[in-house]
Design a protein around this motif. Sequence first.
Motif, PDB file in Angstrom:
ATOM      1  N   LYS A 212       0.830  -1.207   0.000  1.00 37.42           N
ATOM      2  CA  LYS A 212       0.000   0.000   0.000  1.00 37.42           C
ATOM      3  C   LYS A 212       0.865   1.257   0.000  1.00 37.42           C
ATOM      4  O   LYS A 212       0.552   2.243  -0.659  1.00 37.42           O
ATOM      5  N   ASP A 213       1.954   1.204   0.763  1.00 41.02           N
ATOM      6  CA  ASP A 213       2.821   2.373   0.906  1.00 41.02           C
ATOM      7  C   ASP A 213       4.256   1.889   1.130  1.00 41.02           C
ATOM      8  O   ASP A 213       4.582   1.383   2.203  1.00 41.02           O
ATOM      9  N   LEU A 214       5.098   2.041   0.114  1.00 39.81           N
ATOM     10  CA  LEU A 214       6.470   1.541   0.185  1.00 39.81           C
ATOM     11  C   LEU A 214       7.245   2.171   1.340  1.00 39.81           C
ATOM     12  O   LEU A 214       8.166   1.558   1.893  1.00 39.81           O
ATOM     13  N   LYS A 215       6.872   3.365   1.740  1.00 34.21           N
ATOM     14  CA  LYS A 215       7.577   4.040   2.828  1.00 34.21           C
ATOM     15  C   LYS A 215       7.334   3.365   4.175  1.00 34.21           C
ATOM     16  O   LYS A 215       7.977   3.722   5.177  1.00 34.21           O
ATOM     17  N   LYS A 216       6.423   2.406   4.209  1.00 34.64           N
ATOM     18  CA  LYS A 216       6.148   1.666   5.434  1.00 34.64           C
ATOM     19  C   LYS A 216       7.073   0.451   5.590  1.00 34.64           C
ATOM     20  O   LYS A 216       6.911  -0.340   6.522  1.00 34.64           O
ATOM     21  N   VAL A 217       8.028   0.300   4.670  1.00 31.64           N
ATOM     22  CA  VAL A 217       8.867  -0.885   4.670  1.00 31.64           C
ATOM     23  C   VAL A 217       9.609  -1.054   5.991  1.00 31.64           C
ATOM     24  O   VAL A 217       9.776  -2.185   6.486  1.00 31.64           O
TER      25      VAL A 217
END
Length: 227
Positions: A212-217
Motif C-alpha cells: 500500500k505504501d512503500l515508505k512503510k517498509v
Amino acid sequence: MAWLFQDSPTFKEPWRVIPWGNRNEELDYVRNFKPRSGVKHLRVLLLGLPGSGKSAFIDSVDTTLRRRVSARALAATNYDRSFTQEYRSYKIQTETPGTFYPLVFCDTMGIEKGSGRGVDVENIKLILKGHVKEGFKLLPGSKPTGSNYIDTPTINDKVHVLVCVVPATTVNLMEKEPVIKIKEVREEARDLGIPQIAILTKVDEACPEVKKDLKKVYNSKRIQKQV
C-alpha cells in the motif's frame, strides 16, 4: 470482533530511519562519485537464486538514475530455473550522451539446488577474480577457456562489490544447498577483500502494508523478521 485484538502488522515508529526526502542529494552523490585512481568503474556483481530479482534490481537502478523506465536486463517471473545464462554487464548512461556512471552491474545465472543446475560456484569465484570475459555462457559444467578466459585480469576486470539479492517472500524457505553455495562464494569474496552487502527484494509482495505504501517498509514487522 476478534480482529480488534490482533496485533498491528506495523510498528508505530520505523525500526530504521530513512531520509525519504533526500532524493536529489543522493542522486548528486552518485553523479559526482569518482572511483580511486586506476579504476574506471566499480564492478558490482549480483548473486542470488533464480527469480530473486537480480535483473529487476538492475533495471530499477537504471530507471532511477535515467529517470525513465528501463528494461534492459531481461527478467522472468514465475520461472523456476535461471533465466539469465551469460555473464553480462550493464552500464548506465548519464544525462550527457556518450558518458556513463562509474558503475557496472554484472548479472549471472542464478545459484540453484543440485549438480547440473545453475551457475557453478567455481565460475563465480573466477568472476570475482576477473578471469571470465563478459558474454561467456555460464552453463553447468562449463569452464571459461581460450578467448573467454582472461589470464591477467586488470583491476577493472575484477569485482569490487558483491551484492547478495534475497527475496523477502522466500528468505525463510531457502533450501540448504543453495545457501551453502552462496556462503562459499561469500567466503571467497571475504578472502579477496571484496566488500559485501545484501539487498532484500520483493518487499511489497511480502507485506500488504508495504504494498500500500512503500515508505512503510521499515515499519513492517514482517520485513523486520526477514532482516
